[in-house]
Structure formats: structure tokens, C-alpha cells
Enzyme design. Structure first.
Site, mmCIF file in Angstrom:
data_model
loop_
_atom_site.group_PDB
_atom_site.id
_atom_site.type_symbol
_atom_site.label_atom_id
_atom_site.label_comp_id
_atom_site.label_asym_id
_atom_site.label_seq_id
_atom_site.Cartn_x
_atom_site.Cartn_y
_atom_site.Cartn_z
ATOM 1 N N HIS A 143 -14.144 3.250 -15.696
ATOM 2 C CA HIS A 143 -15.368 3.555 -16.438
ATOM 3 C C HIS A 143 -16.389 4.378 -15.639
ATOM 4 O O HIS A 143 -17.592 4.076 -15.631
ATOM 5 C CB HIS A 143 -16.008 2.261 -16.950
ATOM 6 N N HIS A 152 -18.810 1.173 -25.789
ATOM 7 C CA HIS A 152 -18.084 -0.073 -25.568
ATOM 8 C C HIS A 152 -18.601 -1.194 -26.466
ATOM 9 O O HIS A 152 -18.800 -2.319 -26.019
ATOM 10 C CB HIS A 152 -18.204 -0.454 -24.096
ATOM 11 N N GLU A 161 -12.794 1.598 -28.745
ATOM 12 C CA GLU A 161 -13.360 2.638 -27.881
ATOM 13 C C GLU A 161 -12.675 3.967 -28.178
ATOM 14 O O GLU A 161 -11.515 4.162 -27.819
ATOM 15 C CB GLU A 161 -13.144 2.273 -26.413
HETATM 16 C C1 GAL Z 1 -12.224 -2.087 -21.138
HETATM 17 C C2 GAL Z 1 -11.084 -2.055 -20.199
HETATM 18 C C3 GAL Z 1 -10.827 -3.495 -19.828
HETATM 19 C C4 GAL Z 1 -12.054 -4.093 -19.174
HETATM 20 C C5 GAL Z 1 -13.275 -3.837 -20.038
HETATM 21 C C6 GAL Z 1 -14.572 -4.172 -19.361
HETATM 22 O O1 GAL Z 1 -12.460 -0.833 -21.670
HETATM 23 O O2 GAL Z 1 -9.958 -1.459 -20.768
HETATM 24 O O3 GAL Z 1 -9.705 -3.616 -19.020
HETATM 25 O O4 GAL Z 1 -12.224 -3.542 -17.902
HETATM 26 O O5 GAL Z 1 -13.358 -2.509 -20.424
HETATM 27 O O6 GAL Z 1 -14.813 -5.520 -19.355
#
Ligand code: GAL
Length: 346
Positions: A101, A175, A310
């Protein structure tokens, strides 16, 4: 339609946007995030997204809840990428060797500049953030903009724009986590899900894509016929067991705003969210926070207490064939739109 604003603590702002049908969308300049989506269903108010009551809680608990994620959503394997024939190495998470991210404390923790805009069709909050060259190792001064709009058609629209002054990569997402019962003590297993995707990207134990794109036919990841999410949680299918639910990119069969690419529906079918996007992929994550499941709005959330849709280009872009390209160049600004449309019984 009306926009109001109030102090959200820690020098941040919470904007409330309400449309003529009484739907309220609350967003904050802390991480350009969605905090609340309050709808009245059969006469009762329900908050259908996960979120906290104050900026302080977001800072302490994070988990990207409702945040704008960038510069690049998902995992960049070993933090390495190439753009314009130049190789770059980003700082990586020492626990797994990847960059998740956009790197620790990125878009989701920034204070974005904000302004509001009202037109006949929509009310909007426009967030902007200037990410300097080399921030978290990414090249280029990047000017990012995210506009959230609420319409009287009960749509929450996200418009992304960005420019850079050097070749770079860019792949933002939002998210948001939905729990359409409004009750975070209940898992989303009784929600049903439709995803217009014939293929998903296989992941490894660290949730990085392996490069394999797999047909969903005869797997519990086949959501082409609107089925209960339980079908995933209940199986011994390795891709489920390994990551404890869904944490997978689904390759959309079509894009655009004519028909939804994904739909989540509440257990009683009294609320649903239709997702429309111009992005090629939706990463579906079922909030398997386990013991880290936070307390929110006064209640401890259960693991699998939300589902994130997402929209983005798949992680693995630029590395594996068929995964797309997230390069961004100075002469080609970034534009993208995702729409979440709320349908409910009044
Ligand atoms: C998602 C990711 C997960 C986790 C989450 C954050 O997008 O794919 O593995 O890291 O974000 O809690």
C-alpha cells in the site's frame, strides 16, 4: 443536498454530505477517507461501512479502513519495479520483504487539502495531496486528487486524478469495507456477492500474486451467479485456507458504468451496493483481522466483519504478463472513476 463540516480531532475535518433521500456520506481529510455511510433501511438508520469515531482512533488503529491507498495499492514484490527502463528499489516491510500500500504511513495517514463543491447533480469534497519526489522511494513529484461525490441517485462516486513530473508508477484505490447489516459483531458470511470475473489471481502465503491467473469455474471463487460469501469461508480450498478468506484480485470481464462489475447484498436483501469501475480488477478482502480486529463505534468487531472492494490494476502489474501496466508519465495524466451505488428497501 447539504454539506456540513466539523472538527474530527487531531486538526482534521469530518465532512458530512447528505442527499435528498437522506443518505449521509462522511469523509475526512485524514487519509482522504470515508468514515460513515448512513442509510435508512426499512425506517431504521444503519451505518453500512466500517469506521471509527475520531481521527485519533484512525491514527492508533489504522488498518487502512476507508482510506485512500497509494501511491500503489497492494503488494509490490520485493519493493522492486521498472519504469522507463529504469529500475527502482523501494523500502520494504522487514517481515515479508514486500512494499504494501505505498509503504508504511503513506496516503492513508496524510492530511489532505480539501475543498467542497456543489452542483445541480452532486455534492463533493475534493482532496489533494502533493507527494514529493522520492517519497517512500517513488520517483516524481506526484499531484494526487481524489473527489468524493454523493448524488441524488444514491451514488458515492470516486474520481481520481494525478499528474507527475517524471515517469513513475501509480495505482490508487479506496479501502472501504462494507458490512451491510451495520452490525460489526456479525461476519459478512451471510452477505451475497456477485463478481463479473472469470478469473482471479492466485496468491502465495504472503498474499503476493504468483503470476498465475486461474479460471473461477468449479472453485469457491466463482461469484458469477450471486452466491453467499460463506461458500469461500467454508471450504478447504487452498487459496482460502492460506489467507483465511478472500484477499484476491478478480479480473473483471467488463469495465465501465453500464452494468455493475460487483454487487454485495445484505443477508435480508434489504440493502445492496453495486460497484461500477473503469479499473480492470477488484481486489476483494474479507477483513480477516483475527485477534487484531479492532473495537469500533463502541463494539469489538469480529474477524470477517467487513468486505472491501478495492478497484485498481492488479498487483503484479509490470511484472507478470496479463497483469496490466501502472506506469504514469508527465504527458499522460491519470484519470479513473469508481461508483458505489446504494440500493435499499425503504
Ligand atoms: C488489503 C490487503 C490485505 C491487508 C489489508 C490491510 O488490501 O490485501 O492483505 O493488508 O489490505 O489490512
Amino acid at each position: 443536498m447539504e454539506i456540513t463540516q466539523k472538527d474530527f480531532g487531531e486538526s482534521t475535518i469530518l465532512y458530512s454530505l447528505t442527499n435528498n433521500n437522506g443518505i449521509t456520506l462522511c469523509v475526512s481529510n485524514l487519509g482522504a477517507r470515508i468514515v460513515d455511510l448512513i442509510v435508512s433501511v426499512a425506517g431504521e438508520k444503519r451505518n453500512i461501512v466500517l469506521g471509527f469515531d475520531s481521527a485519533k482512533e484512525y491514527i492508533e488503529k489504522d488498518l487502512y479502513i476507508g482510506a485512500t491507498v497509494g501511491r500503489v495499492a497492494g503488494r509490490i514484490i520485493k519493493g522492486q519495479f521498472t519504469v522507463n527502463d529504469k529500475k527502482y528499489q523501494l523500502p520494504v516491510d522487514p517481515l515479508n520483504g514486500n512494499t504494501l500500500h505505498g509503504g508504511a504511513k503513506s496516503f492513508e495517514s496524510r492530511l489532505w487539502k480539501s475543498r467542497t463543491e456543489e452542483t445541480e447533480e452532486r455534492i463533493s469534497v475534493i482532496f489533494t495531496y502533493e507527494s514529493p519526489d522520492q517519497e517512500h522511494g517513488f520517483p516524481g513529484n506526484l499531484k494526487a486528487e481524489v473527489m468524493y461525490s454523493l448524488t441524488n441517485e444514491d451514488e458515492w462516486i470516486i474520481d481520481y486524478q494525478a499528474t507527475t513530473d517524471q515517469p513513475t508508477i501509480y495505482n490508487p484505490t479506496n479501502h472501504v469495507y462494507f458490512n451491510l447489516t451495520g452490525d460489526v459483531t456479525k461476519t459478512v458470511d451471510q452477505h451475497s456477492l456477485f463478481i463479473d470475473a472469470d478469473r482471479f489471481a492466485v496468491v502465495d502465503e504472503m498474499t503476493s500474486v504468483t503470476g498465475e491467473l486461474r479460471d473461477v469455474t468449479d472453485t469457491p471463487f466463482d461469484f458469477r451467479n450471486n452466491t453467499s460469501i460463506e461458500q469461500v469461508f467454508k471450504t478447504n480450498y487452498k487459496q482460502n485456507v492460506m489467507v483465511d478468506g478472500l484477499d484476491h484480485p478478480f479480473l473483471l470481464n467488463q469495465t465501465g458504468f453500464e452494468k455493475p462489475q460487483a454487487i454485495v447484498t445484505s443477508p435480508k436483501s434489504d440493502v445492496s451496493i453495486e460497484m461500477y469501475t473503469d479499473r480492470p480488477v477488484v481486489v476483494v478482502f474479507t477483513a480477516q483481522f483475527g485477534e487484531n480486529s479492532p473495537e469500533m463505534r463502541g463494539t469489538k468487531m469480529v474477524s470477517h466483519g467487513g468486505i472491501a472492494l478495492e478497484t485498481q490494476v492488479s498487483p503484479g502489474a509490470g511484472v507478470f504478463d496479463g497483469f496490466g501496466d501502472i506506469s504514469l508519465y508527465p504527458d499522460r495524466p491519470f484519470h479513473s472513476r469508481t461508483v458505489y451505488k446504494i440500493k435499499r428497501s425503504l
